[in-house]
Design a protein around this motif. Structure first.
Motif, short mmCIF file in Angstrom:
data_model
loop_
_atom_site.label_atom_id
_atom_site.label_comp_id
_atom_site.label_asym_id
_atom_site.label_seq_id
_atom_site.Cartn_x
_atom_site.Cartn_y
_atom_site.Cartn_z
N VAL A 114 0.78 -1.17 0.07
CA VAL A 114 0.15 -0.07 -0.08
C VAL A 114 0.87 1.24 0.14
O VAL A 114 0.47 2.14 -0.57
CB VAL A 114 -0.98 0.14 1.08
CG1 VAL A 114 -1.54 1.25 1.57
CG2 VAL A 114 -1.88 -1.25 1.22
N ASP A 115 2.07 1.27 0.85
CA ASP A 115 2.66 2.38 0.81
C ASP A 115 3.57 2.80 -0.49
O ASP A 115 3.80 3.74 -0.93
CB ASP A 115 3.95 2.15 1.88
CG ASP A 115 3.46 2.23 3.47
OD1 ASP A 115 2.10 2.98 3.42
OD2 ASP A 115 3.83 1.91 4.47
N GLU A 116 3.92 1.52 -1.27
CA GLU A 116 4.28 1.65 -2.55
C GLU A 116 3.81 2.26 -3.60
O GLU A 116 4.00 3.25 -4.49
CB GLU A 116 5.10 0.22 -2.88
CG GLU A 116 6.27 -0.30 -2.16
CD GLU A 116 6.84 -1.32 -2.98
OE1 GLU A 116 6.14 -2.03 -3.64
OE2 GLU A 116 7.90 -1.89 -2.18
N LEU A 117 2.33 1.84 -3.47
CA LEU A 117 1.49 2.53 -4.40
C LEU A 117 1.25 3.82 -4.20
O LEU A 117 1.17 4.51 -5.15
CB LEU A 117 -0.09 1.70 -4.20
CG LEU A 117 -0.31 0.21 -5.03
CD1 LEU A 117 -1.47 -0.38 -4.49
CD2 LEU A 117 -0.16 0.21 -6.53
N LYS A 118 1.11 4.37 -2.81
CA LYS A 118 0.82 5.52 -2.41
C LYS A 118 2.16 6.22 -2.96
O LYS A 118 1.76 7.48 -3.57
CB LYS A 118 0.87 5.80 -1.12
CG LYS A 118 0.47 7.12 -0.57
CD LYS A 118 0.32 7.21 1.12
CE LYS A 118 0.25 8.64 1.41
NZ LYS A 118 -0.19 8.91 2.89
N LYS A 119 3.14 5.95 -2.80
CA LYS A 119 4.67 6.83 -3.43
C LYS A 119 4.63 6.62 -4.90
O LYS A 119 4.85 7.79 -5.31
CB LYS A 119 5.84 5.87 -2.94
CG LYS A 119 5.96 6.17 -1.20
CD LYS A 119 7.26 5.22 -0.78
CE LYS A 119 7.11 5.15 0.74
NZ LYS A 119 8.46 4.60 1.18
N PHE A 120 4.21 5.58 -5.57
CA PHE A 120 4.07 5.75 -7.10
C PHE A 120 3.13 6.72 -7.56
O PHE A 120 3.54 7.67 -8.41
CB PHE A 120 3.49 4.48 -7.61
CG PHE A 120 3.36 4.61 -8.85
CD1 PHE A 120 4.50 4.21 -9.77
CD2 PHE A 120 2.30 4.49 -9.60
CE1 PHE A 120 4.35 4.02 -11.05
CE2 PHE A 120 2.01 4.40 -10.71
CZ PHE A 120 3.19 4.13 -11.90
N PHE A 121 1.99 7.02 -6.79
CA PHE A 121 1.05 7.96 -7.37
C PHE A 121 1.37 9.24 -6.96
O PHE A 121 0.88 10.35 -7.69
CB PHE A 121 -0.55 7.77 -7.15
CG PHE A 121 -0.95 6.24 -7.96
CD1 PHE A 121 -1.31 6.40 -9.15
CD2 PHE A 121 -1.14 4.99 -7.06
CE1 PHE A 121 -1.74 5.36 -9.86
CE2 PHE A 121 -1.84 4.04 -7.85
CZ PHE A 121 -2.02 4.13 -9.25
N GLN A 122 1.95 9.47 -6.03
CA GLN A 122 2.63 10.91 -5.78
C GLN A 122 3.69 11.04 -6.54
O GLN A 122 3.99 12.41 -6.87
CB GLN A 122 3.02 10.76 -4.15
CG GLN A 122 2.01 10.57 -3.33
CD GLN A 122 2.35 10.73 -1.75
OE1 GLN A 122 3.64 10.07 -1.34
NE2 GLN A 122 1.54 10.96 -0.77
N LYS A 123 4.52 10.40 -7.13
CA LYS A 123 5.77 10.68 -7.92
C LYS A 123 5.33 10.89 -9.29
O LYS A 123 5.84 11.67 -9.83
CB LYS A 123 6.83 9.40 -7.80
CG LYS A 123 7.56 9.47 -6.61
CD LYS A 123 8.41 8.18 -6.89
CE LYS A 123 9.30 8.17 -5.60
NZ LYS A 123 10.35 7.03 -5.84
N ASN A 124 4.34 10.01 -9.62
CA ASN A 124 3.84 10.31 -11.18
C ASN A 124 2.90 11.02 -11.35
O ASN A 124 1.54 10.74 -10.88
CB ASN A 124 3.55 8.87 -11.51
CG ASN A 124 4.83 7.88 -11.56
OD1 ASN A 124 5.52 7.74 -12.72
ND2 ASN A 124 5.06 7.34 -10.65
N GLU A 125 3.04 12.07 -12.12
CA GLU A 125 2.02 12.89 -12.63
C GLU A 125 1.27 12.42 -13.87
O GLU A 125 1.45 11.39 -14.39
CB GLU A 125 2.58 14.20 -13.13
CG GLU A 125 3.69 14.98 -12.10
CD GLU A 125 4.31 16.28 -12.69
OE1 GLU A 125 3.98 16.59 -13.95
OE2 GLU A 125 4.97 16.90 -11.86
N LEU A 126 -0.30 13.12 -13.80
CA LEU A 126 -1.00 12.91 -14.90
C LEU A 126 -0.27 12.88 -16.35
O LEU A 126 0.51 13.87 -16.64
CB LEU A 126 -2.16 13.50 -14.85
CG LEU A 126 -2.94 13.08 -13.60
CD1 LEU A 126 -4.23 14.27 -13.61
CD2 LEU A 126 -3.51 11.84 -13.51
#
Length: 255
Positions: A114-126
């Protein structure tokens, strides 16, 4: 992180709550609910979790009913004693599927995902919409419809739809048909994977690329791996590691 637990076994819910708070001291348990009715009522009001730990068999039915009655936008970790609901779980925002009796390591791994998913979407812009539309309008590459093979001093073509799987042995790529014929290829398995349809073939591990039509069944294996069985035998067991399980079941479902 705000978390709710949906679990009708008191001891399991208490154990899960203690493990979560021990592993993630900054987490807050917003509530523990033991039925579909209570869960829907809570989620319809002010309960806004960042994560849900959810059992599947509840006192008033299967928890999948919750998704039919209310929209759930946060990730869900399913904790259950039954393994036959894995596909349904991943269709219902499931990010992990933990089998009971669960261990501290199981819950820690689920929280890590869950933490990795959260970090991924925080790093990657639309993505850039203009670039995306440009890519959509580009002609898409077609999948390879056949492979030219050589055996017994003869060349022949094998239709891709007749290929059950590809695999590597002694650093050589082999092609195996549904008729159990076997041929060697000059391409690497990576090159083959780029040439065939990713809707039809899946790279289960470094050694094997399998056809959807060749898959007979799957079952749980040691260390949370998945054992894949084909309708024809393979030289080795086809094992999918836990990191790739989600993408594999998504591929199975995406027909």
């Amino acid at each position: 992180m705000n978390i709710i637990i949906i679990e009708d076994e008191f001891r399991a819910a208490k154990s899960l709550q203690n493990l979560i708070l021990d592993l993630k001291p900054d987490a807050k348990i917003l509530g523990v609910y033991d039925s579909i009715e209570m869960s829907v009522e809570a989620l319809s009001k002010d309960v806004k979790p960042d994560l849900i730990f959810m059992d599947i068999h509840l006192s008033d039915g299967l928890s999948f009913e919750i998704f039919k009655q209310i929209e759930i936008t946060c990730p869900v970790v399913f904790c259950t004693a039954f393994d036959q609901y894995m596909l349904d779980a991943f269709k219902s925002k499931g990010v992990d599927y933990v089998l009971k009796p669960f261990s501290r390591e199981d819950i820690a791994e689920a929280l890590r995902k869950v933490d990795e998913l959260k970090k991924f979407f925080q790093k990657n812009e639309l993505p850039d919409l203009e670039a995306l539309l440009k890519n959509i309008n580009q002609p898409q590459p077609t999948s390879k419809s056949s492979f030219l093979v050589f055996k017994n001093q003869k060349y022949t073509t094998i239709l891709t739809e007749n290929i059950a799987y590809f695999y590597i042995h002694n650093e050589i790529t082999h092609l195996v048909t549904f008729d159990k014929e076997q041929f060697q290829l000059t391409q690497s398995l990576g090159q083959v994977a780029e040439q065939v349809s990713d809707k039809q073939f899946f790279r289960v591990n470094r050694q094997y690329l399998v056809n959807f039509k060749a898959i007979k069944e799957m079952e749980h294996y040691f260390q949370r791996k998945i054992l894949v069985k084909l309708i024809i035998e393979t030289p080795e067991k086809l094992l999918i590691n836990k990191e790739k399980t989600h993408s594999f079941f998504t591929w199975l479902e995406d027909r």
